[in-house]
Design an enzyme around this catalytic site. Structure first.
Site, PDB file in Angstrom:
ATOM      1  N   ASN A   9       7.622  -0.798  -0.922  1.00  0.00           N
ATOM      2  CA  ASN A   9       7.035  -1.401   0.208  1.00  0.00           C
ATOM      3  C   ASN A   9       5.675  -1.456  -0.584  1.00  0.00           C
ATOM      4  OD1 ASN A   9       5.416  -1.661   2.561  1.00  0.00           O
ATOM      5  ND2 ASN A   9       5.369   0.391   3.111  1.00  0.00           N
ATOM      6  N   LYS A  11       3.160  -3.004   0.841  1.00  0.00           N
ATOM      7  CA  LYS A  11       1.883  -3.135   1.672  1.00  0.00           C
ATOM      8  C   LYS A  11       1.164  -4.264   1.770  1.00  0.00           C
ATOM      9  CE  LYS A  11       2.078   1.979   1.703  1.00  0.00           C
ATOM     10  NZ  LYS A  11       1.601   3.127   1.672  1.00  0.00           N
ATOM     11  N   HIS A  97       7.141   2.303  10.237  1.00  0.00           N
ATOM     12  CA  HIS A  97       6.123   3.147   9.132  1.00  0.00           C
ATOM     13  C   HIS A  97       4.865   3.649   9.580  1.00  0.00           C
ATOM     14  CE1 HIS A  97       3.634   3.547   5.655  1.00  0.00           C
ATOM     15  NE2 HIS A  97       4.703   3.434   4.816  1.00  0.00           N
ATOM     16  N   GLU A  99       1.823   4.044   8.979  1.00  0.00           N
ATOM     17  CA  GLU A  99       0.727   2.907   8.973  1.00  0.00           C
ATOM     18  C   GLU A  99       0.755   2.090  10.163  1.00  0.00           C
ATOM     19  OE1 GLU A  99       0.794   1.728   4.951  1.00  0.00           O
ATOM     20  OE2 GLU A  99       0.572   3.559   4.405  1.00  0.00           O
ATOM     21  N   GLU A 169       9.397  10.126   5.953  1.00  0.00           N
ATOM     22  CA  GLU A 169       8.356  10.164   5.045  1.00  0.00           C
ATOM     23  C   GLU A 169       7.285  11.021   5.884  1.00  0.00           C
ATOM     24  OE1 GLU A 169       7.841   6.062   2.869  1.00  0.00           O
ATOM     25  OE2 GLU A 169       7.078   5.660   5.011  1.00  0.00           O
ATOM     26  N   GLY A 175       0.591   8.032  -0.056  1.00  0.00           N
ATOM     27  CA  GLY A 175      -0.713   7.524  -0.623  1.00  0.00           C
ATOM     28  C   GLY A 175      -1.660   8.730  -0.872  1.00  0.00           C
ATOM     29  N   SER A 215       4.199   9.576  -2.147  1.00  0.00           N
ATOM     30  CA  SER A 215       3.663   9.818  -3.327  1.00  0.00           C
ATOM     31  C   SER A 215       5.007  10.098  -4.286  1.00  0.00           C
ATOM     32  CB  SER A 215       2.989  10.954  -3.564  1.00  0.00           C
ATOM     33  OG  SER A 215       1.754  10.564  -2.793  1.00  0.00           O
TER      34      SER A 215
HETATM   35  C1  PEP Z   1       4.997   4.430   1.724  1.00  0.00           C
HETATM   36  O1  PEP Z   1       3.901   3.700   2.202  1.00  0.00           O
HETATM   37  O2  PEP Z   1       6.068   4.150   2.379  1.00  0.00           O
HETATM   38  C2  PEP Z   1       4.791   5.268   0.847  1.00  0.00           C
HETATM   39  C3  PEP Z   1       5.961   6.303   0.620  1.00  0.00           C
HETATM   40  O3  PEP Z   1       3.679   5.416  -0.152  1.00  0.00           O
HETATM   41  P1  PEP Z   1       3.384   6.053  -1.224  1.00  0.00           P
HETATM   42  O4  PEP Z   1       4.494   5.938  -2.282  1.00  0.00           O
HETATM   43  O5  PEP Z   1       2.166   5.253  -2.034  1.00  0.00           O
HETATM   44  O6  PEP Z   1       2.968   7.731  -0.851  1.00  0.00           O
END
Ligand code: PEP
Length: 252
Positions: A9, A11, A97, A99, A169, A175, A215
Site C-alpha cells: 500500500n 499511500k 484502511h 487511515e 491491521e 507506521g 510495520s
Molecule cells: C498499512 O498502512 O497498511 C501498513 C501496514 O503500514 P506500515 O507497514 O507502514 O505499518
C-alpha cells in the site's frame, strides 16, 4: 488452497515517474524471490493506476487501488468509483484502511457499502480491520474486531465472502515501528478465522486469506508469515523500496 499474498500500500507517496521505476524494480526482482502460490500486489495512488496497469501487464504483479467511493457514479466531486478502477484493469481495492477510518470519517456503514460495490464489479476487496492502542491495552481487541466483522463483512453470502481478502491491521502497529508479535498475530488471525467459521462454516473460512499489516519488514516477515493463520502481509512503509518489499516477498 487459500492464496499467500504480499500487498504493498503506497499511500500518498510516489510521483508517476517514481512509481513506475518502483514497479520496474519489483518486476525485475520478483522472479528471484517469488515462490509459486504467492501473489504480489501493488496499490499506487489513483493518478498512476492507469500507467501502473500498463506497467504490470504480462508480469506476475497485480494491481490494487487504495479506496473507492461507495456509489457507482454521480455527483461526488473528487471521488473515484469501483467501475473506473475496474475499467483500468486493477483487480483489488483496499477498503476500510484505518487511515480512511481515522482521517476521512469512514464508518462501518460506508465500508459495508464499499465492499458491496467492489464485489459487484467483480473485483476483490482487501478488507482492513483492527483495533487502536487503547483497545488492545484494555484487552478489547477481540471484541472490536468481532464488531467490525459483524457490521462490515457479515452481510455477505458465503459465495461473496470467498472473494474477499481480510487484512488484520492493529492501528497501533501501522507506521509506528511497533509490530504485533508473531504469537499475537496468530492469536487474532485464528480468532478471525473462527468468526468466519462460525458464520460461514470451516470449508469457507479455510479458503479466505487473512493478511497481517503493521510495520512488517524483511527482518520480521518470516516469523510472522510462518504462523498457521497468517497468509501474508499488507505492507506500508516497506513497500516503498523494491529491496524491502522483495525482502518481504522472499520471506515465504
Ligand atoms: C498499512 O498502512 O497498511 C501498513 C501496514 O503500514 P506500515 O507497514 O507502514 O505499518
Amino acid at each position: 488452497m487459500r492464496k499467500k499474498i504480499v500487498a504493498g500500500n503506497w499511500k500518498m507517496n510516489k510521483t508517476i515517474t517514481e512509481g513506475l521505476s518502483l514497479i520496474e524494480a519489483i518486476k525485475t526482482g520478483a522472479p528471484k524471490v517469488q515462490k509459486a502460490g504467492v501473489d504480489i500486489i501493488v496499490a499506487p495512488t489513483y493518478v498512476m493506476l492507469s500507467d501502473a496497469a500498463k506497467a504490470v501487464n504480462g508480469s506476475s504483479i497485480k494491481l490494487a487501488a487504495q479506496n473507492c467511493h461507495q456509489e457507482e457514479s454521480g455527483a461526488y466531486t473528487g471521488e473515484i468509483s469501483a467501475t473506473m478502477i475496474q475499467a483500468i484493469g486493477a483487480e483489488y481495492i483496499i477498503i476500510g484502511h484505518s487511515e480512511r477510518r481515522q482521517y476521512f470519517n469512514e464508518t462501518s456503514a460506508s465500508i459495508a457499502k464499499k465492499i458491496n460495490v467492489v464485489l459487484s464489479k467483480g473485483l476483490t476487496p482487501i478488507y482492513c480491520n483492527g483495533e487502536v492502542k487503547e483497545e488492545r491495552e484494555s484487552g478489547r481487541h477481540f471484541e472490536v474486531v468481532k464488531r467490525q466483522m459483524n457490521d462490515e463483512l457479515f452481510h455477505l453470502s458465503a459465495e461473496e465472502v470467498l472473494k474477499v481478502v481480510v487484512a488484520y491491521e492493529p492501528v497501533w502497529a501501522i507506521g509506528t515501528g511497533l509490530t504485533a508479535s508473531p504469537d499475537q498475530a496468530q492469536e487474532i488471525h485464528a480468532f478471525i478465522r473462527q468468526l468466519l467459521t462460525d458464520k460461514y462454516g470451516a470449508a469457507v473460512a479455510e479458503e479466505i486469506s487473512i493478511l497481517y499489516g503493521g510495520s512488517c519488514k524483511p527482518d520480521n516477515a518470516k516469523e510472522i508469515f510462518s504462523k498457521k493463520d497468517v497468509d501474508g502481509g499488507l505492507i506500508g512503509g516497506a513497500a516503498l523500496k523494491a529491496e524491502d518489499f522483495l525482502g518481504i516477498v522472499a520471506a515465504f
